[in-house]
Design an enzyme around this catalytic site. Structure first.
Site, PDB file in Angstrom:
ATOM      1  N   ASP A   1       0.963  -1.172  -0.084  1.00  0.00           N
ATOM      2  CA  ASP A   1      -0.146  -0.187   0.102  1.00  0.00           C
ATOM      3  C   ASP A   1       0.835   1.253  -0.063  1.00  0.00           C
ATOM      4  OD1 ASP A   1       0.796  -1.122   2.531  1.00  0.00           O
ATOM      5  OD2 ASP A   1      -0.892   1.037   3.678  1.00  0.00           O
ATOM      6  N   HIS A   2       2.357   1.320   0.156  1.00  0.00           N
ATOM      7  CA  HIS A   2       2.717   2.661  -0.091  1.00  0.00           C
ATOM      8  C   HIS A   2       4.366   2.233  -1.317  1.00  0.00           C
ATOM      9  CE1 HIS A   2       2.320   3.644   4.265  1.00  0.00           C
ATOM     10  NE2 HIS A   2       2.178   2.638   3.875  1.00  0.00           N
TER      11      HIS A   2
END
EC number: 3.1.2.-
Length: 315
Positions: free
Chosen positions: A99-100
């Site tokens: 998610d990063h």
């Protein structure tokens, strides 16, 4: 499921995230040199979505994190770049979690010059990425950041100190709401104290709203983890006392007994899958701190408190 995923099910984390959280705009100008762009991936783990940050005031900007790879984030980034006539020249990734990092391929579509430019940085770089070194400085017009190695949430986690402001980009080490999952509790506590020593006033987290009182928030995180250690120690003392009253001289407790004492009776698969990794980590940290010890019995570790029963730990 890996340990990182398991950790998000812990009572501390889920209890905090269950509280209502404020809506955040998709794009928000947070300061003259910081723009937050939501990753378009809201969820229980991601809160309102992953925060990505555009830094700088000139034609070349720096980006911290790339979201999860959602089409909406790509649209927002492309629109902002066209409207304000800038390009991303450097990308800093706080840690490896998808998610990063998932938006990196989307950046190549928006800014094709990034491909092959050796401009994507991560502590443990993927092929074609560059390594980040603790203390390394990155700068564009209007913004200078210094890398701060902060393992704990993940083994490769980096925060970034914004030198023009009393501010730090905290990634997932400190969230805007609630608390985070932790892979290594001992490293995490050391990282919190390292962040605290920097004296930053503002926190720009990887998820959630801006942290307006960074020092207070970090202290709350330290206090929360220490409360959990005290809770484990108290549970061990109580179990030892109860067992000794029925003739068990050793009075030590298995990990499963501790989980039940603290969290109540849980389905076996839930206890094993979600709570056991957490309990193992906290017990090992406490063992290194000499708060607890263990002995093997029947192939299992049986834990005991290294404190006097006449001086019980306060709740």
């Amino acid at each position: 499921m890996d340990q990182y995923s398991n950790l998000f099910a812990f009572e501390d984390y889920l209890g905090a995230q269950a509280r209502s959280i404020p809506d955040l705009p998709e794009v928000d100008v947070l300061s003259p040199r910081v723009v937050r762009v939501l990753g378009g991936n809201p969820g229980q783990m991601q809160l309102q979505g992953t925060n990505t940050y555009i830094l700088g005031t000139g034609a070349e900007r720096l980006l911290i994190d790339s979201g999860q790879g959602r089409a909406r984030w790509e649209q927002l980034m492309a629109s902002l770049a066209a409207e304000h006539k800038f390009r991303i020249s450097t990308v800093l990734l706080t840690h490896w979690h998808l998610d990063h990092t998932g938006g990196v391929p989307h950046l190549f579509r928006i800014f094709p010059e990034l491909r092959g430019a050796n401009a994507i940085y991560k502590y443990h770089p993927d092929p074609s990425q560059q390594a980040i070194v603790d203390g390394q400085v990155f700068s564009v017009e209007g913004a200078t950041v210094r890398a701060v190695f902060t393992p704990g949430h993940s083994t490769d986690h980096m925060c970034f100190l914004l030198q023009e402001e009393e501010a730090i980009f905290t990634g997932d080490t400190v969230l805007g709401h609630g608390t985070t999952g932790v892979e290594d509790l001992e490293e995490y506590m050391q990282s919190l104290r390292k962040i605290q020593s920097l004296g930053c006033r503002i926190g720009y987290p990887g998820h959630g709203a801006v942290i307006e009182n960074m020092q207070q928030k970090v202290q709350q995180e330290i206090d929360r983890k220490q409360r959990r250690e005290r809770q484990v120690l108290l549970a061990l003392q109580n179990i030892q006392r109860e067992k000794r009253t029925v003739g068990d001289a050793n009075g030590a407790a298995t990990q499963a007994e501790l989980i039940e004492a603290i969290f109540g009776r849980l389905p076996a698969d839930v206890a094993d899958r979600f709570f056991a990794p957490y309990m193992k980590d906290i017990l090992m940290k406490m063992a290194r701190d000499k708060q607890v010890g263990f002995r093997f019995k029947g192939g299992q570790k049986h834990w005991f408190a290294n404190v006097s029963q006449e001086n019980p730990v306060c709740r």
